[in-house]
Design a protein around this motif. Structure first.
Motif: not given
Length: 70
Positions: A5-11, A15-16, A34-37, A59-61
């Motif tokens: 959960p911490q890794a997902m939050g960081l990711s 990304s955002l 932004a469409r993916h967001v 996606v963001t990279w």
């Protein structure tokens, strides 16, 4: 999986942050990212799968890579 959960939050934060910053710069591919967001926000939940974490970062990279190579 207790750290996931911490890794997902960081990711998600990375990304955002990438998308928001790139949109303010008018970077290439930022609108596509932004469409993916929008899709991520509509999910209204954190998907607890490593593949989702990787997908968001990829996606963001792609957006960053396009900016650096254009």
């Amino acid at each position: 999986m207790h750290h996931f959960p911490q890794a997902m939050g960081l990711s998600t934060c990375l990304s955002l942050g990438r998308v928001g910053w790139s949109q303010r710069m008018g970077a290439p591919s930022s609108e596509e990212a932004a469409r993916h967001v929008k899709e991520w926000e509509e999910e209204q939940r954190i998907v607890e799968h490593a593949t989702e974490l990787v997908r968001r970062l990829e996606v963001t990279w792609h957006m960053i890579e396009t900016t650096l190579t254009t």
